[in-house]
Design a protein around this motif. Structure first.
Motif, PDB file in Angstrom:
ATOM      1  N   ILE A  73      16.341   0.238   2.415  1.00 26.32           N
ATOM      2  CA  ILE A  73      15.530   0.974   1.441  1.00 26.32           C
ATOM      3  C   ILE A  73      14.949  -0.038   0.452  1.00 26.32           C
ATOM      4  CG2 ILE A  73      15.536   2.653  -0.438  1.00 26.32           C
ATOM      5  CD1 ILE A  73      17.545   4.287   0.990  1.00 26.32           C
ATOM      6  N   ALA A  74      13.622  -0.103   0.376  1.00 26.68           N
ATOM      7  CA  ALA A  74      12.976  -1.017  -0.567  1.00 26.68           C
ATOM      8  C   ALA A  74      12.242  -0.206  -1.634  1.00 26.68           C
ATOM      9  CB  ALA A  74      11.981  -1.912   0.167  1.00 26.68           C
ATOM     10  N   GLU A  75      12.440  -0.573  -2.873  1.00 25.52           N
ATOM     11  CA  GLU A  75      11.733   0.118  -3.951  1.00 25.52           C
ATOM     12  C   GLU A  75      10.409  -0.593  -4.186  1.00 25.52           C
ATOM     13  OE1 GLU A  75      12.992   2.903  -5.374  1.00 25.52           O
ATOM     14  OE2 GLU A  75      14.891   2.734  -4.290  1.00 25.52           O
ATOM     15  N   THR A  76       9.307   0.047  -3.868  1.00 22.15           N
ATOM     16  CA  THR A  76       8.007  -0.567  -4.143  1.00 22.15           C
ATOM     17  C   THR A  76       7.565  -0.173  -5.551  1.00 22.15           C
ATOM     18  OG1 THR A  76       6.973   1.218  -2.903  1.00 22.15           O
ATOM     19  CG2 THR A  76       7.295  -0.853  -1.750  1.00 22.15           C
ATOM     20  N   LYS A  77       6.443  -0.671  -5.940  1.00 23.14           N
ATOM     21  CA  LYS A  77       6.128  -0.580  -7.367  1.00 23.14           C
ATOM     22  C   LYS A  77       5.797   0.824  -7.886  1.00 23.14           C
ATOM     23  CE  LYS A  77       1.256  -1.693  -6.944  1.00 23.14           C
ATOM     24  NZ  LYS A  77       0.330  -2.811  -6.891  1.00 23.14           N
ATOM     25  N   VAL A  78       6.037   1.003  -9.150  1.00 22.38           N
ATOM     26  CA  VAL A  78       5.731   2.269  -9.826  1.00 22.38           C
ATOM     27  C   VAL A  78       4.348   2.151 -10.459  1.00 22.38           C
ATOM     28  CG1 VAL A  78       6.406   3.852 -11.665  1.00 22.38           C
ATOM     29  CG2 VAL A  78       8.162   2.592 -10.401  1.00 22.38           C
ATOM     30  N   ARG A  79       3.509   3.118 -10.181  1.00 19.21           N
ATOM     31  CA  ARG A  79       2.203   3.150 -10.824  1.00 19.21           C
ATOM     32  C   ARG A  79       2.301   4.053 -12.058  1.00 19.21           C
ATOM     33  NH1 ARG A  79      -2.591   1.469  -8.830  1.00 19.21           N
ATOM     34  NH2 ARG A  79      -1.389   0.894  -7.010  1.00 19.21           N
ATOM     35  N   VAL A 133       1.516  15.686  -4.978  1.00 23.18           N
ATOM     36  CA  VAL A 133       2.076  14.550  -5.709  1.00 23.18           C
ATOM     37  C   VAL A 133       1.430  14.412  -7.098  1.00 23.18           C
ATOM     38  CG1 VAL A 133       2.592  12.082  -5.645  1.00 23.18           C
ATOM     39  CG2 VAL A 133       2.507  13.364  -3.514  1.00 23.18           C
ATOM     40  N   CYS A 134       0.174  13.994  -7.122  1.00 21.63           N
ATOM     41  CA  CYS A 134      -0.450  13.560  -8.373  1.00 21.63           C
ATOM     42  C   CYS A 134      -0.609  14.660  -9.429  1.00 21.63           C
ATOM     43  CB  CYS A 134      -1.788  12.906  -8.084  1.00 21.63           C
ATOM     44  SG  CYS A 134      -1.747  11.822  -6.637  1.00 21.63           S
ATOM     45  N   GLU A 166       2.011  15.020 -12.051  1.00 24.59           N
ATOM     46  CA  GLU A 166       2.197  13.968 -13.057  1.00 24.59           C
ATOM     47  C   GLU A 166       1.335  14.169 -14.289  1.00 24.59           C
ATOM     48  OE1 GLU A 166       1.404  10.274 -11.065  1.00 24.59           O
ATOM     49  OE2 GLU A 166       2.804  10.743  -9.451  1.00 24.59           O
ATOM     50  N   PHE A 167       0.338  15.054 -14.192  1.00 25.62           N
ATOM     51  CA  PHE A 167      -0.622  15.171 -15.283  1.00 25.62           C
ATOM     52  C   PHE A 167      -0.582  16.545 -15.939  1.00 25.62           C
ATOM     53  CE2 PHE A 167      -1.988  11.512 -13.039  1.00 25.62           C
ATOM     54  CZ  PHE A 167      -2.539  10.682 -14.002  1.00 25.62           C
ATOM     55  N   TYR A 172       9.065  15.695  -2.365  1.00 21.06           N
ATOM     56  CA  TYR A 172       8.067  15.673  -3.443  1.00 21.06           C
ATOM     57  C   TYR A 172       8.685  16.323  -4.682  1.00 21.06           C
ATOM     58  CZ  TYR A 172       5.397  14.725   0.710  1.00 21.06           C
ATOM     59  OH  TYR A 172       4.970  14.171   1.884  1.00 21.06           O
TER      60      TYR A 172
END
Lengths: 221, 221
Positions: free
Chosen positions: A5-11, A125-126, A129-130, A153
């Motif tokens: 499991i790799a944690e990629t970046k948070v936007r 998803v998006c 967030e808003f 999700y």
């Protein structure tokens, strides 16, 4: 075989909380309820909206903001109900934010309305967030999508006040566990209200309309 | 009643084309095909992948990168096939970009593989905007989502090389016009190849596997 499991970046999403508070304040002062309707593409947002508006339009003054990346097929369908509609083109953006919502409200005119639906861009998803300043966040999960979606999700289920489980008329051909879906959503958000229904047949609509009316009455009081 | 159309703001996506070119170059030098698999939540990405890998794993050396906002339910399912799998958590991001892809490839190890699938985040909007350096872009539209999706989410259909129309076993209970879906996709992207299939029953899989094999052979030659 095992897997890593790799944690990629948070936007980091732009903070639009201030603008959302302004939208909320503005609408509260007018006793207007804004409903932010969110779901994946094809979950049945427009069909649900059509049936919901039909049930409410003789009682309340309704406006609809249709947000789409492109096209105006939904606005056309909604406008046939005789309620006020504005099509918002997000110009490629995958969600609505509070600024875009305020501009939409001003373009449409909202001062004389009791109830405004924002049909958000089809995306699980998006839009979660808003904060757009809505008084009520409603999400749709459809039976064909599967009962595991709260696991994959989680934010959408965490931020929504109401989850509609749509397309229950198709349950005979899909493996969908209603209890599992509800449990998974409530593990993220114990307060979420859940209404299984079919926007095609109308089954289950009464309970959802009743819950929505309660929220509208609170807002316009 | 008529309706207005308002153009709200465009969110410019970060240019990650340079990083994507590096991924593409790196994989070409290793004769490895990277397939970027994209779709809405619940369209059947994982089920399609499971059946596709089963058909190919005795012929090719396969790796899978499972990108999810959260959870590792898909990686668990895939790892049971005995192929190399890495779970990538995007930490809230709604899509993979080329940097995240490069990091995933390095974490997983890719030098000895013929074929790598990237199962992108379930989202019909954002992943279409970000080139990850894949040699082949495959999207899935599922029958329950509806045949109007190319009108509403045009970029995904514009950038994809192949469209799989999944869940054809459910067509009896949904209004889905295959010709209309294909025409709408081809109006955006005349070169897109279309394969109707069911990842549940396997119907239509032969043609898709044949087309994919052709691409793999070109890449590993």
């Amino acid at each position: 075989m095992d897997y890593k499991i790799a944690e990629t970046k948070v936007r980091i999403t732009a903070d639009n909380d201030l603008a959302a508070e302004q939208v909320r304040k503005q609408l509260a002062s007018r006793h207007t309820l804004l409903v932010n309707l969110m779901a994946s593409p094809g979950a049945g947002k427009t069909t649900t909206l059509l049936r919901t508006i039909t049930a409410l339009k003789d009682t309340y003054r309704i406006g609809v903001m249709e947000a789409d990346v492109d096209s105006d097929v939904d606005a056309k369908a909604i406008s046939e109900l005789g309620v006020r509609v504005i099509q918002l083109h997000t110009g490629g953006s995958c969600h609505m934010d509070a600024d875009m919502t305020m501009r939409g409200l001003e373009e449409m005119g909202y001062e004389d309305l009791d109830l405004i639906f924002l049909e958000n861009v089809g995306n699980l998803v998006c839009p979660a967030e808003f904060d757009v300043g809505a008084g009520l966040k409603v999400m749709i999960l459809s039976v064909p999508e599967g009962d595991d979606k709260p696991l994959k999700y989680p934010l959408m289920f965490t931020v929504s006040d109401i989850m509609l489980i749509n397309k229950i008329d198709t349950v005979s051909i899909f493996d969908f566990d209603f209890d599992a879906a509800e449990e998974r959503a409530k593990a993220l958000n114990p307060k979420i209200e859940v209404f299984p229904l079919s926007s095609k047949t109308g089954e289950g609509f009464d309970a959802w309309i009743e819950a929505l009316k309660k929220r509208i009455e609170e807002a316009i009081a």
